[in-house]
Design a protein around this motif. Structure first.
Motif, PDB file in Angstrom:
ATOM      1  N   ILE A   1      31.264 -17.252  42.015  1.00 32.71           N
ATOM      2  CA  ILE A   1      31.272 -17.733  40.635  1.00 32.71           C
ATOM      3  C   ILE A   1      32.405 -18.769  40.738  1.00 32.71           C
ATOM      4  N   ILE A   2      31.707 -20.233  40.313  1.00 28.13           N
ATOM      5  CA  ILE A   2      32.557 -21.307  39.998  1.00 28.13           C
ATOM      6  C   ILE A   2      32.400 -21.671  38.586  1.00 28.13           C
ATOM      7  N   LEU A   3      33.618 -21.625  37.799  1.00 26.45           N
ATOM      8  CA  LEU A   3      33.596 -22.154  36.448  1.00 26.45           C
ATOM      9  C   LEU A   3      34.335 -23.372  36.386  1.00 26.45           C
ATOM     10  N   ALA A   4      33.798 -24.514  35.834  1.00 24.96           N
ATOM     11  CA  ALA A   4      34.361 -25.664  35.500  1.00 24.96           C
ATOM     12  C   ALA A   4      34.715 -25.461  34.054  1.00 24.96           C
ATOM     13  N   THR A   5      36.132 -25.598  33.664  1.00 23.51           N
ATOM     14  CA  THR A   5      36.579 -25.612  32.473  1.00 23.51           C
ATOM     15  C   THR A   5      37.888 -26.345  32.336  1.00 23.51           C
TER      16      THR A   5
ATOM     17  N   VAL B   1      37.435 -24.370  38.286  1.00 23.65           N
ATOM     18  CA  VAL B   1      37.801 -25.849  38.714  1.00 23.65           C
ATOM     19  C   VAL B   1      38.020 -26.596  37.466  1.00 23.65           C
ATOM     20  N   GLN B   2      38.813 -27.600  37.475  1.00 23.72           N
ATOM     21  CA  GLN B   2      39.260 -28.310  36.556  1.00 23.72           C
ATOM     22  C   GLN B   2      39.186 -29.486  36.752  1.00 23.72           C
ATOM     23  N   ALA B   3      38.199 -30.498  36.349  1.00 23.67           N
ATOM     24  CA  ALA B   3      38.183 -31.787  36.404  1.00 23.67           C
ATOM     25  C   ALA B   3      37.618 -32.446  35.217  1.00 23.67           C
ATOM     26  N   VAL B   4      38.105 -31.751  33.953  1.00 22.94           N
ATOM     27  CA  VAL B   4      37.789 -32.081  32.736  1.00 22.94           C
ATOM     28  C   VAL B   4      36.086 -32.232  32.606  1.00 22.94           C
ATOM     29  N   CYS B   5      35.610 -33.608  32.114  1.00 18.35           N
ATOM     30  CA  CYS B   5      34.324 -33.738  31.935  1.00 18.35           C
ATOM     31  C   CYS B   5      33.364 -33.918  33.162  1.00 18.35           C
ATOM     32  N   ALA B   6      34.150 -34.177  34.343  1.00 17.49           N
ATOM     33  CA  ALA B   6      33.519 -34.225  35.506  1.00 17.49           C
ATOM     34  C   ALA B   6      33.694 -33.019  36.182  1.00 17.49           C
ATOM     35  N   GLY B   7      34.087 -31.740  35.504  1.00 17.87           N
ATOM     36  CA  GLY B   7      34.269 -30.647  36.164  1.00 17.87           C
ATOM     37  C   GLY B   7      33.003 -29.909  36.659  1.00 17.87           C
ATOM     38  N   PHE B   8      31.673 -30.135  36.107  1.00 14.67           N
ATOM     39  CA  PHE B   8      30.264 -29.491  36.585  1.00 14.67           C
ATOM     40  C   PHE B   8      29.865 -29.960  37.808  1.00 14.67           C
ATOM     41  N   VAL B   9      30.239 -31.424  37.627  1.00 21.10           N
ATOM     42  CA  VAL B   9      29.826 -32.064  38.979  1.00 21.10           C
ATOM     43  C   VAL B   9      30.629 -31.717  40.117  1.00 21.10           C
ATOM     44  N   TYR B  10      31.830 -31.619  40.032  1.00 23.30           N
ATOM     45  CA  TYR B  10      32.844 -31.111  41.008  1.00 23.30           C
ATOM     46  C   TYR B  10      32.666 -29.547  41.555  1.00 23.30           C
ATOM     47  N   ALA B  11      32.308 -28.908  40.551  1.00 24.93           N
ATOM     48  CA  ALA B  11      31.921 -27.283  40.781  1.00 24.93           C
ATOM     49  C   ALA B  11      30.610 -27.489  41.485  1.00 24.93           C
ATOM     50  N   LEU B  12      29.683 -28.199  41.314  1.00 30.73           N
ATOM     51  CA  LEU B  12      28.369 -28.143  41.799  1.00 30.73           C
ATOM     52  C   LEU B  12      28.507 -28.713  43.399  1.00 30.73           C
ATOM     53  N   SER B  13      29.454 -29.555  43.711  1.00 29.44           N
ATOM     54  CA  SER B  13      29.795 -30.094  44.881  1.00 29.44           C
ATOM     55  C   SER B  13      30.552 -29.054  45.714  1.00 29.44           C
ATOM     56  N   ASN B  14      31.205 -28.167  45.196  1.00 29.00           N
ATOM     57  CA  ASN B  14      32.035 -26.914  45.970  1.00 29.00           C
ATOM     58  C   ASN B  14      31.120 -26.015  46.200  1.00 29.00           C
ATOM     59  N   ALA B  15      30.206 -25.723  45.256  1.00 28.00           N
ATOM     60  CA  ALA B  15      29.119 -24.615  45.388  1.00 28.00           C
ATOM     61  C   ALA B  15      28.354 -25.044  46.812  1.00 28.00           C
TER      62      ALA B  15
ATOM     63  N   ALA C   1      32.757 -30.208  30.149  1.00 25.10           N
ATOM     64  CA  ALA C   1      32.452 -29.835  31.636  1.00 25.10           C
ATOM     65  C   ALA C   1      30.906 -28.812  31.349  1.00 25.10           C
ATOM     66  N   ALA C   2      30.809 -28.464  30.153  1.00 25.09           N
ATOM     67  CA  ALA C   2      29.560 -27.958  29.619  1.00 25.09           C
ATOM     68  C   ALA C   2      28.368 -28.789  29.633  1.00 25.09           C
ATOM     69  N   SER C   3      28.695 -30.036  29.368  1.00 22.41           N
ATOM     70  CA  SER C   3      27.500 -30.885  28.957  1.00 22.41           C
ATOM     71  C   SER C   3      26.398 -31.160  30.037  1.00 22.41           C
ATOM     72  N   ILE C   4      26.305 -31.432  31.130  1.00 20.94           N
ATOM     73  CA  ILE C   4      25.392 -31.514  31.994  1.00 20.94           C
ATOM     74  C   ILE C   4      24.667 -30.080  32.435  1.00 20.94           C
ATOM     75  N   PRO C   5      25.194 -29.163  32.641  1.00 17.42           N
ATOM     76  CA  PRO C   5      24.431 -27.878  32.482  1.00 17.42           C
ATOM     77  C   PRO C   5      23.570 -27.425  31.360  1.00 17.42           C
ATOM     78  N   LEU C   6      24.374 -27.925  30.093  1.00 17.59           N
ATOM     79  CA  LEU C   6      23.689 -27.489  28.871  1.00 17.59           C
ATOM     80  C   LEU C   6      22.420 -28.496  28.822  1.00 17.59           C
ATOM     81  N   ALA C   7      22.672 -29.690  29.285  1.00 17.32           N
ATOM     82  CA  ALA C   7      21.472 -30.570  29.313  1.00 17.32           C
ATOM     83  C   ALA C   7      20.412 -30.264  30.284  1.00 17.32           C
TER      84      ALA C   7
END
Length: 323
Positions: A78-82, A110-124, A283-289
């Motif tokens: 599990i990678i959680l961007a927050t 993963v902590q990259a603020v609003c870019a967090g989900f992109v960073y988490a996806l890349s890590n995954a 970080a929730a905005s892209i997966p929400l969208a």
């Protein structure tokens, strides 16, 4: 053999409480029209007392697992961007792991603020391509309502709470741009711009702190950097803007979304827009969208998607994937 990290499930969770722009008129010198014209935001969701980032992340993760027809023990990581984890430590991801009843594998934030989900996806994606994991839950979850200065009308009206999740699985592929899954990623950061967007609290101050932002400066960087990172990722994937079915951008501000689409030469009817209903959920905005876009019937299997985001750090990046 070529491997790709393919999205096989997605889901989201939003708090029950919906806050319309008009609510801010009671306490601030602002109004619905002022907020809407500058940001495109009409409403947002705020977490209830006791509703934590990890709780919302768990709800989104359960929805993604159900969508994939799998259970928690089918997942390796599990990678959680927050940026708004429940506690300083342990990671909110391990709390999600426990709440899901997942006893194996590993979990981290993963902590990259609003870019967090992109960073988490890349890590995954990297974990899957390197063989360290076969299935990875990637979650973005935030309770930004807890770090707002409610006297600052330039920031507190922009943010909301929520969570979104996708489940990635390693699948064999041809190694061409027609493959399903993540085709390319691009990550960037520049710490010299720290003062443009930050929280004035933490271990060094002994306080949680409040979000501080130089909005006009962030806007100036956003469009240029988002278009550039999306272009780089598309080049790496071997695709062109004309091939793209959907841009699913970070939902911060409608003018940034419009400006980036224009720079990429793509019409707004190819952009998934949810900012009017969710505000900026970081970080929730892209997966929400992604989840809402699929629910609406916009995103379909085989669609080529570009996601891009920029946040505090400054940190920014893009992922090109085929659904």
């Amino acid at each position: 053999m070529n491997l790709r990290a393919v999205i096989i499930g997605c889901g989201h969770h939003l708090p029950e409480r919906v806050v319309e722009n008009a609510e801010f008129e009671k306490t601030l010198d602002t109004n619905d029209e002022w907020i809407k014209s500058r940001s495109g935001i009409e409403r947002r969701h705020f977490a209830a007392e006791g509703e934590t980032t990890s709780a919302m992340a768990t709800a989104a993760a359960k929805a993604a697992l159900a969508d994939a027809g799998l259970v928690a023990d089918d997942v390796d990581a599990i990678i959680l961007a927050t940026s708004t984890a429940d506690l300083t430590f342990p990671s909110a991801a391990t709390m999600v792991q426990a709440q899901l009843g997942m006893t194996g594998g590993f979990a981290f934030d993963v902590q990259a603020v609003c870019a967090g989900f992109v960073y988490a996806l890349s890590n995954a994606n990297a974990l899957i391509l390197s063989g360290q994991a076969r299935r990875v839950l990637v979650i973005g979850a935030e309770t930004f309502s807890r770090i707002m200065d409610w006297t600052d009308r330039s920031t507190c009206v922009l943010f909301g709470d929520g969570a979104g999740a996708v489940l990635l699985e390693a699948q064999e592929a041809e190694g061409t741009p027609q493959d399903r899954g993540i085709l390319a990623t691009d990550l960037n950061s520049d710490g010299r711009y720290r003062d443009l967007l930050y929280v004035d609290g933490g271990v060094s101050t002994g306080t949680t702190g409040y979000l501080r932002m130089q909005g006009n400066q962030v806007f100036r960087h956003a469009v240029e950097k988002l278009a550039a990172t999306a272009t780089t990722a598309m080049e790496r994937a071997g695709v062109e803007a004309s091939d793209v079915d959907w841009i699913v951008p970070h939902q911060a501000n409608i003018r940034i979304i419009q400006g980036t689409a224009k720079k990429l030469g793509l019409p707004m009817d190819k952009v998934v827009v949810t900012v009017q209903d969710h505000g900026n959920t970081s970080a929730a905005s892209i997966p929400l969208a992604l989840s809402v876009g699929r629910q609406r019937g916009q995103i379909k299997q085989g669609d080529l998607i570009v996601t891009e985001a920029i946040g505090g750090g400054l940190a920014w990046g893009a992922v090109v994937l085929r659904w």
